[in-house]
Design an enzyme around this catalytic site. Sequence first.
Site, PDB file in Angstrom:
ATOM      1  N   ASP A   8       0.862  -1.191   0.000  1.00 43.00           N
ATOM      2  CA  ASP A   8       0.000   0.000   0.000  1.00 43.00           C
ATOM      3  C   ASP A   8       0.897   1.240   0.000  1.00 43.00           C
ATOM      4  O   ASP A   8       1.821   1.326   0.817  1.00 43.00           O
ATOM      5  CB  ASP A   8      -0.891   0.016   1.247  1.00 43.00           C
ATOM      6  CG  ASP A   8      -1.907  -1.113   1.252  1.00 43.00           C
ATOM      7  OD1 ASP A   8      -1.868  -1.939   0.330  1.00 43.00           O
ATOM      8  OD2 ASP A   8      -2.726  -1.170   2.188  1.00 43.00           O
TER       9      ASP A   8
ATOM     10  N   ASP B 102      -0.652  -1.226  -6.031  1.00 48.75           N
ATOM     11  CA  ASP B 102      -1.864  -0.931  -5.257  1.00 48.75           C
ATOM     12  C   ASP B 102      -2.877  -0.139  -6.091  1.00 48.75           C
ATOM     13  O   ASP B 102      -2.568   0.928  -6.605  1.00 48.75           O
ATOM     14  CB  ASP B 102      -1.415  -0.136  -4.017  1.00 48.75           C
ATOM     15  CG  ASP B 102      -2.539   0.425  -3.178  1.00 48.75           C
ATOM     16  OD1 ASP B 102      -3.692  -0.012  -3.349  1.00 48.75           O
ATOM     17  OD2 ASP B 102      -2.258   1.288  -2.310  1.00 48.75           O
TER      18      ASP B 102
ATOM     19  N   HIS C 225      -3.722   5.612   0.415  1.00 51.13           N
ATOM     20  CA  HIS C 225      -3.428   5.006  -0.886  1.00 51.13           C
ATOM     21  C   HIS C 225      -3.300   6.088  -1.960  1.00 51.13           C
ATOM     22  O   HIS C 225      -3.969   7.117  -1.908  1.00 51.13           O
ATOM     23  CB  HIS C 225      -4.539   4.033  -1.286  1.00 51.13           C
ATOM     24  CG  HIS C 225      -4.794   2.971  -0.271  1.00 51.13           C
ATOM     25  ND1 HIS C 225      -4.125   1.767  -0.269  1.00 51.13           N
ATOM     26  CD2 HIS C 225      -5.625   2.949   0.801  1.00 51.13           C
ATOM     27  CE1 HIS C 225      -4.547   1.037   0.756  1.00 51.13           C
ATOM     28  NE2 HIS C 225      -5.454   1.736   1.407  1.00 51.13           N
TER      29      HIS C 225
END
Length: 556
Positions: free
Chosen positions: A164, A196, A369
């Site tokens: 992440d 990710d 993220h």
Amino acid sequence: MTIKKAKHIKIIPLGGVDESGKNLYVAEVDESIYIMDTGLMFPEDELLGIDVVIPDIKYLEDNQERIEAIFLTHGHEDAIGALPYVLAKIKAPVYGTELTIALAKAALKEHKKIRFNDFHIVDEKTKLSFPNVDAEFFRTTHSIPDSVGIVLNTSEGAIVYTGDFKFDQSAKLGYETSLGRIAEIGEQGVLVLLSDSSEAEHAGATSSDSLIDEEIRHAFRSAEGRVIVACVASNLVRIQQVLDASFATNRKVAIVGKELERVFDISKKLNKIQLQSDDLVIPLKEAKTLPADKIVIIETGNLGEPIQSLQLMTQGKHPKVNIEKGDTIYLTTTPSPSSETILAKTIDMLYKADATVLTMSRDLFVSGHGSQDDLKLMLNLMKPKYFIPVHGEYRMLISHAKLAYQVGMPKSNVFVAGKGELIEYKNGRMTAGNRVFAGNTLIDGLGVGDVGNIVLRDRKLLSEDGIFIVVVTLNRKSKAIISGPDITSRGFIYMRESEHLIEKSSEVVTKIVEKNLQDKEFEWAKLKQDIRDQLNRYLFEQTKRRPMILPIIMEV
């Protein structure tokens, strides 16, 4: 040291694709297997009563003698949550950063039957040698410190898994991205990148966490009473900001929630959290003696999620803290699409409890993220030959794939993989090939995998139309009913107002039993099935509902 020539390379996502969470990716280099992350996922609404969901690891169990290592990218549940269940079946050395390994060990202590201590701490300077592979790591920015990406160097180029990540130019110490290292890995040659996709649908860049500092401080200064912060237990960047804001506004902090206390204690011990005064964090009992405008309570609930425990607080049912008039509730969580409805209901409940509710500014996109600009930057720095978007629901993976096309990758080199799909590199080409067994293992209490589709179907039936129980005692020798039929219903009809329906149902059952008793080839299974079939037909005609029918036949 020259890496031995690799003939076969395979990438197999056993989780983390077509879903949010449950990350588990397998890299096979010839006969050696390397596991990247072992995460869990919180259940969706249709998984009635299920606590958590983990990847099905049958493929790994069948090939465990080939497993060389388990690598962990960070300490969140979606990366380490399934580790105790994996280690119950498979034994392989586990590698991760200091905080990640400490949290993994703490999670393992909850599973007392598992005996395992083959943990190894790594950092971005660590280099490990395995058959056909040299492993390295690079620092990433996420909402928990000590997050890293994984590099498996092979003779054909590097297999890179980002974990992440986002890019934050103002990231604090312990959260910084090693941009130079990422660029260096890209220059050396990346065969395949697993990246990710959680925020691949969000345009632009993810907001810097530094922009949120002042917002939290302003909220604390404006609050006239207690501030209760709802926070995911392992979101350490947010916890640090709450601690700093509390100190700046002359408030003391109490921590509520077993998981949160555990993460806080471990992080403090490893200096991953900084306290600006020794008495900033105090026990809840002591906090209750202070004026309301001098208190901040950070709360979380089961498995580190704060929403359900907030609901208990609004109902006066929480064992330690309940909402009082004048409280300010600060929601610092970004809900997943599946939890937006429950969050909206929780906010309603908070307002009804006379609390002031604050959420993160809509002007800031708060996430751990990377958004589209971040994801394109990672692709441009890594310059992979092949690309597999991971960690996201299907639409997110597709969005991420489109970003790869935008930065110049040919469509033939981008693979949107499903669970268990085998992406194979052989003879200079990567192709999507066969599948291995992959799916979900459901955890319900202490049961691991013992709840399957049949049990879930029964739970769904019970939740929709209830249960209808018929008890009959009979004597086969005299071919007579001794007592009953006695009928009990739960969740189907209100018994007192349905006497006619109960009487008619009893008559239907009596006729079926008497008919079966006269049959020379009497069978218990046939009798029970006849009761289910005919009673089901009758009840549906009368009510247009289909309760679960449970016949209990006893013999004397």
